[in-house]
Each structure stands twice: as C-alpha cells, then as structure tokens.
Design a protein around this motif. Structure first.
Motif, PDB file in Angstrom:
ATOM      1  N   GLN A  25       0.828  -1.202   0.000  1.00  0.00           N
ATOM      2  CA  GLN A  25       0.000   0.000   0.000  1.00  0.00           C
ATOM      3  C   GLN A  25       0.866   1.256   0.000  1.00  0.00           C
ATOM      4  OE1 GLN A  25      -3.384   0.405  -0.125  1.00  0.00           O
ATOM      5  NE2 GLN A  25      -3.633  -1.790  -0.440  1.00  0.00           N
ATOM      6  N   HIS A  29       0.487   4.060  -2.914  1.00  0.00           N
ATOM      7  CA  HIS A  29       0.150   5.464  -2.668  1.00  0.00           C
ATOM      8  C   HIS A  29       1.326   6.394  -2.953  1.00  0.00           C
ATOM      9  CE1 HIS A  29      -3.911   4.921  -1.157  1.00  0.00           C
ATOM     10  NE2 HIS A  29      -3.479   3.832  -0.545  1.00  0.00           N
ATOM     11  N   ARG A 151      -3.205   0.526   5.859  1.00  0.00           N
ATOM     12  CA  ARG A 151      -3.566   1.205   4.608  1.00  0.00           C
ATOM     13  C   ARG A 151      -3.739   2.700   4.848  1.00  0.00           C
ATOM     14  NH1 ARG A 151      -8.247   2.385   1.537  1.00  0.00           N
ATOM     15  NH2 ARG A 151      -9.588   1.633   3.226  1.00  0.00           N
ATOM     16  N   GLN A 155      -1.772   5.841   3.199  1.00  0.00           N
ATOM     17  CA  GLN A 155      -2.430   6.971   2.553  1.00  0.00           C
ATOM     18  C   GLN A 155      -1.870   8.293   3.047  1.00  0.00           C
ATOM     19  OE1 GLN A 155      -6.519   5.985   3.524  1.00  0.00           O
ATOM     20  NE2 GLN A 155      -6.934   5.349   1.427  1.00  0.00           N
TER      21      GLN A 155
END
Length: 427
Positions: A25, A29, A151, A155
């Motif tokens: 992740q 991102h 996650r 982000q």
C-alpha cells in the motif's frame, strides 16, 4: 494487548500478510504521486495530459474489477498478490531506469500507469479475500482493523514520501523507491505457507462470464450484501460530488491557498488511523448496527458544516481540520465493520467476486458524482451545490438503517451454506 489480539499477532502468516500489504500500500500510494510528478517535472506534461494520465491509471478499476474477482476466487490468493507485486516492481523499475537514461516518454508512462493500476486491482481484491482464508471468522474485525490501519498510514505517508523524494532527489529515483516497496511486499507475501481452503474446481469449470454473473447474482440476492453495495454506491457518488465542490469552494469562497487546502484534506488520514483502532473494539461493545449507523451519520453529516463556514482562515481552517478528522475516523470505522460483515456472510468461494462487485458498483458511480458536483457548482454556486451534495451523503446511512446492516447485535451474521451460495458445480 488483549488475548484475542495477541493470538492474531502470534500467527506468522497473518504477520506476513500484514507486512506485505503494508509496504504494498505504501508503494501504491507513493506511485499515485510519483507518476504524475514524473510527467509534470521530467516530461513537462500539460494539464490535459496529466488528467489523461490519472484517468488511465484509474480505468482498470472499472475495466477489470469483475473479471479479477472471478479469477481470484479460483486460485490461492497468494498467487495474484505476489504476481501483482512482481509486475508493479518491474514496471516502476523499468520506468526508473528509462527515466535515468532519458529514454522515457509520455506514451511509455501511460503504459506504466495503466499496468500499475491494473495490477493494483488484482492485489487489492486478493488481499481482501485472503484474510478470510487465513484467520478464524471471529478474528475478522481485528484482522481488518490491522490491515486497514496500515492502509490508512500508507495513505498519509505515501504521498508525502513520494513528493519529498521527487523534490529532494528526482522522479526516477522516487519511482525506483516505489519498485522497492513492491519487491519487499513480494518477499513477505510469498513466505505465507498456510494452505488455503480454495474452492474445488470442477472438471469442466464454467466460463468466466458465467462466474462473473454468479458473483453479481449472489450480491444482488443477499439482503446484507445488497445493502452494502447500495450504501457504497450512494456514498461514492455523493462523496465524489462533495470532493469536487470542496476543491472549488475552499479556494474560491474561503480564499484558502493550495497548501492549506491540502493540509485540511490530509486530516482524514490521522482520523482513519483512529477509526481503525476503534473498529477493533466498538462493534463488540455496542453492537454492529449501532456503530455503523452512528458512525456513518456523524461522519457523512460532518460535511454539512463546510458550506456554512465564513470568515478568516483562523476560523475556517481549524473547523475544516475538525470536519476531516471526524470524517476520517467515522469513515474508517464504517469501512472496517462493513468489510468484516461482508467477509462473514460471503462463502470462501465467492469472496473475490463479492469484493469486486461492490467495488465495481461503488467506484463506477464516482465519475458521475464528480460531474454532478461541478454542474451544481456552476448552476447554483459553490456554497449551495456543496450543501446539496453533502446532504446527499446521508443517503448512505439511510440505506443501512433500512437494511440488515442496521440491526442491533454484537455477533457477526452466520455465513450461508457455501454450496447453496456458489452452486453445486463449484464444489
């Protein structure tokens, strides 16, 4: 750490999944910022070209989700995850090398963006289905809380890291860092050794089209999953409209500079981390339905305060930060709880297709919501348009309230009979 959480983290395969998903992740991102900056700073792309690049990277969600869901249900979930990681590492690595040598143009970058987006669809659908095959069903909420927490951290940290690497080093080096993250995820996930309960494939498996249709029919025929799908669609549609309205309202009406706008929007990240922690405890204490309805109503309703803001940045910026923290906290609490419900009521052989169907329907309406937000802002003004679309976000908790999702109770629902849900030919 509670006994249940301790038991979960003692599971080596879960730790490997969590570690692999976390760095994957982070790589995903990071690349969402690195590739556009690569186009602008290194290849001098214009606004139209940049918009097209972002659209190409997002297109696989609509083009591939249903097919990926059907394919994932036929295989051990580790397989698509490691293949996706390897493919993304190679794509970004090749872009980095070509960029350092001065041989990467916009057409090639479009190919890289599409490849990374497509492989991310495979990874995201597979990791959602993998948790059900690795942990007991009474551990789903805690497992999802851990995965969604990482996650959320990605982000927050991914875009910041990508921007810092491009600024301080170069876009090719930043792309190479993204490739490294995917390589680390590959090494972690490939070490998962537990045999999964993959549904037995018949001697003459059905066509992929029929497999997809079974997933659509299953989601539409289950009251709980149908509610999840409708609530997700309503949320994505109006949230996209609200996002468009905010990007117009904050700089035009509130006169906020771009850096401050970005800061206020980033406040959803810390809120999401808090929501992940709360999701491990609140549903078990107060009941799933109460938590879903209260969190969705509070989080979505918080945006009704935005069009009411006036005055100097000293007043509006703290208010915007508070709105986004509340939205991030409540939104993540809803996401984790709903994911656990969805995974529990779905048989193992339907996990990928159920996730892909819900993602497809929800994300499919997002572009239309963005268009609506812009049209209303032009027709009625940014303040009135934002008020209408923010009110529309409350349709999502209304759908939950009128469905099995709103029923009180602490225990997760029992899964249906697998054979009845998937059809006798799947077993």
């Amino acid at each position: 750490m509670s006994g249940a959480s301790s038991k979960l983290w003692r599971d080596r395969d879960f730790r490997r999944l969590w570690a692999g998903q976390t760095v994957s992740q982070l790589g995903e991102h990071t690349s969402l910022v690195v590739l556009p900056l690569f186009a602008v700073l290194t290849l001098h792309a214009g606004a139209g070209q940049l918009g097209a690049l972002r659209a190409v990277g997002q297109a696989p969600i609509l083009l591939l989700s249903l097919f990926v869901g059907a394919w994932v249900d036929r295989w051990r979930t580790r397989t698509p995850m490691v293949l996706a990681d390897a493919g993304r590492a190679l794509a970004l690595g090749a872009a980095a090398v070509a960029g350092l040598l001065g041989g990467l143009g916009l057409p090639a970058l479009f190919v890289v963006a599409f490849a990374v987006g497509a492989l991310s669809v495979f990874f995201d659908v597979a990791y959602q289905a993998s948790l059900v095959r690795l942990v007991a069903r009474d551990q789903l909420v805690r497992g999802n809380s851990a995965l969604e927490g990482s996650r959320s951290a990605a982000q927050i940290g991914g875009p910041a890291l990508g921007g810092a690497l491009v600024t301080t080093l170069s876009a090719p080096i930043a792309a190479a860092t993204g490739a490294l993250f995917f390589a680390l995820s590959f090494l972690s996930i490939r070490r998962i050794g537990r045999r999964e309960s993959v549904p037995k494939r018949p001697a003459h498996p059905p066509l992929l089209r029929r497999h997809i249709h079974e997933g659509l029919r299953f989601v539409a025929g289950d009251a709980t999953l149908r509610a999840v799908c409708l609530a997700s669609a309503a949320f994505q549609f109006f949230f996209s409209a609200v996002t468009t309205g905010c990007l117009l309202f904050l700089p035009r009406e509130l006169r906020l500079p771009g850096t401050v706008v970005g800061l206020t929007l980033a406040a959803t990240g810390p809120g999401a981390l808090l929501g992940s922690l709360l999701a491990a405890r609140l549903p078990g204490r107060f009941g799933r339905g109460a938590v879903l309805l209260s969190a969705a109503t509070l989080g979505d309703g918080a945006f009704l305060l935005v069009p009411a803001l006036h005055g100097s940045p000293a007043v509006t910026v703290p208010a915007l930060l508070a709105v986004n923290v509340v939205f991030g906290t409540c939104g993540q609490l809803v996401n984790v709880t709903i994911m656990a419900v969805r995974q529990t009521v779905t048989p193992d052989g339907m996990q990928g297709r159920a996730a892909a169907t819900i993602n497809f329907v929800g994300m499919g309406l997002a572009p239309l919501g963005s268009l609506l937000g812009g049209l209303l802002a032009d027709a009625w003004g940014t303040r009135a348009g934002l008020l209408v679309t923010a009110a529309g976000m409350l349709l999502s908790p209304a759908v939950m309230a009128l469905s099995p999702l709103g029923r009180p109770g602490r225990a997760l629902p029992a899964p249906p009979d697998a054979c009845a849900a998937t059809g006798a030919h799947d077993r």
